[in-house]
Design a protein around this motif. Structure first.
Motif, PDB file in Angstrom:
ATOM      1  N   TRP A 351       1.275  -0.970  -0.256  1.00 37.96           N
ATOM      2  CA  TRP A 351       0.029  -0.209  -0.172  1.00 37.96           C
ATOM      3  C   TRP A 351       0.830   1.312   0.179  1.00 37.96           C
ATOM      4  O   TRP A 351       0.299   2.270  -0.510  1.00 37.96           O
ATOM      5  N   LEU A 352       1.585   1.188   0.752  1.00 35.04           N
ATOM      6  CA  LEU A 352       2.831   2.402   0.535  1.00 35.04           C
ATOM      7  C   LEU A 352       3.313   2.705  -0.159  1.00 35.04           C
ATOM      8  O   LEU A 352       3.736   3.970  -0.923  1.00 35.04           O
ATOM      9  N   LEU A 353       3.979   1.714  -1.496  1.00 30.84           N
ATOM     10  CA  LEU A 353       5.074   1.476  -2.416  1.00 30.84           C
ATOM     11  C   LEU A 353       3.130   2.173  -3.093  1.00 30.84           C
ATOM     12  O   LEU A 353       4.299   3.367  -4.029  1.00 30.84           O
ATOM     13  N   ALA A 354       2.214   1.799  -3.026  1.00 31.03           N
ATOM     14  CA  ALA A 354       1.714   2.032  -4.659  1.00 31.03           C
ATOM     15  C   ALA A 354       0.700   3.797  -4.143  1.00 31.03           C
ATOM     16  O   ALA A 354       0.621   4.752  -4.913  1.00 31.03           O
ATOM     17  N   ARG A 355       0.730   3.822  -3.101  1.00 32.74           N
ATOM     18  CA  ARG A 355       0.829   5.598  -2.413  1.00 32.74           C
ATOM     19  C   ARG A 355       1.245   5.975  -2.738  1.00 32.74           C
ATOM     20  O   ARG A 355       1.794   7.767  -3.302  1.00 32.74           O
ATOM     21  N   GLN A 356       2.945   5.909  -2.582  1.00 31.11           N
ATOM     22  CA  GLN A 356       3.678   7.059  -3.156  1.00 31.11           C
ATOM     23  C   GLN A 356       4.014   7.319  -4.411  1.00 31.11           C
ATOM     24  O   GLN A 356       4.422   8.013  -5.504  1.00 31.11           O
TER      25      GLN A 356
END
Length: 361
Positions: A351-356
């Motif tokens: 999720w964090l990578l997708a958000r970044q």
């Protein structure tokens, strides 16, 4: 209100400063504190979650105990001695270890994320946790040193040597957080390969022992390990307290930090040593518990609406709550706590990578 312009500036009555959020102020002649009310409320809620989760986890096990019996054993010295023995000698140390490990990992993650100015800059990603794991594996399997003291030494030396290697490889004139993370990932991959090579060259019994420890578990930990770990943790936290002031300034850039009287290279190096020491403390006791250092600072930062992941008390309480709840789930599923944190942390990382990526796009 009239102000006499002939008075010195220090003696004029100045209007109160508005910080935009409600704060609690406390000061004396030497020390002044300004604490956001939201941080206090969040910390109190997290403390309730830790206590409730810890009490519930003490009801789980082969010897089932009701919640009321656990509470009675804690507050009543005349309660059933068998239940008190199970609660105090077997299950309470596990809960306290969960709190300690979560707080240590979360603080370490906050230090590295503030240091790199990147939410991916945790010891799990950079490779310092793998370095500590490699040091312990080397002592356990190659030198047959399996006591807690030797594990602590191996984790600390392995983590520090990894940190020094990553620091010097990534430090090219100006420290770049992106370069630090990329170099850390490469070093982590190399150390992971060496760890795997050691595992396949030793006997099956040793490999199984190392694999069980490498899964990250709080089982079979008692006060004999908890007391020295707690003493070291308190000492490291006391040393880390000044970073709560200097690292947010360092996030503004080396030039701004230098102008405000902070030595960037010295602060960065000391922060790395403290962060590695916190990871080594957990790794020596419970093995690698992944993704708490990655997730806890970001969760705490969003809960208290802070501009920096380096908020000591809320970050540590967030990490402690995550590990306590994860360990309770691990006991229900009859798996090591590291398996639960990896499963949940992997989803969080995705999720964090997708958000970044969506931000940059």
């Amino acid at each position: 209100m009239s102000v006499d312009n002939n008075l010195p500036v220090a003696s004029r009555e100045l209007p109160p400063v508005e910080f935009g959020r409600r704060h609690v102020f406390w000061e004396n002649r030497r020390i002044a504190w300004r604490i956001p009310v939201r941080s206090l409320v969040v910390s109190a809620v997290l403390l309730v979650v830790i206590i409730a989760g810890g009490l519930y986890s003490m009801t789980i096990g082969a010897y089932g105990i009701s919640f009321g019996a656990v509470m009675d054993a804690i507050v009543n010295p005349a309660a059933d001695p068998d239940i008190r023995q199970v609660v105090f000698e077997w299950r309470l140390p596990r809960v306290l270890f969960a709190v300690l490990c979560g707080a240590a990992l979360a603080l370490s993650g906050g230090i590295f994320q503030s240091l790199t100015r990147n939410p991916l800059g945790s010891p799990d990603i950079i490779g310092f946790g793998i370095g500590a794991q490699f040091g312990v594996t080397l002592l356990m399997l190659v030198f047959n040193l399996n006591t807690y003291a030797f594990k602590a030494v191996g984790a600390l030396v392995g983590g520090l040597l990894t940190a020094l290697l990553v620091y010097f490889l990534a430090n090219k004139h100006v420290m770049s957080s992106f370069r630090l993370i990329i170099v850390g990932i490469g070093v982590s991959a190399g150390l992971g390969s060496l760890t795997s090579w050691i595992l396949i060259t030793v006997s099956v019994e040793k490999a199984m022992m190392a694999a069980t420890w490498g899964a990250g578990s709080l089982a079979s930990l008692g006060f004999d390990q908890l007391i020295p770990a707690a003493i070291v943790f308190v000492l490291v936290v006391c040393v880390a307290l000044p970073l709560n002031r200097t690292l947010p300034v360092l996030e503004m850039g080396d030039d701004a930090a230098t102008a405000l009287g902070i030595h960037p290279a010295r602060t960065r190096f000391s922060a790395m040593v403290i962060g590695v020491a916190l990871v080594a403390l957990v790794t020596a006791a419970a093995g690698p518990i992944s993704f708490i250092a990655l997730a806890a600072p970001q969760i705490a930062q969003r809960l208290i609406r802070s501009n920096t992941p380096m908020g000591t008390l809320p970050v540590m309480l967030t990490g402690a709550a995550l590990v306590v709840v994860s360990d309770g789930a691990a006991q229900l599923l009859e798996v090591p706590v590291g398996v639960v944190t990896v499963s949940v942390g992997g989803l969080y990382l995705a999720w964090l990578l997708a958000r970044q990526y969506s931000r940059r796009a």
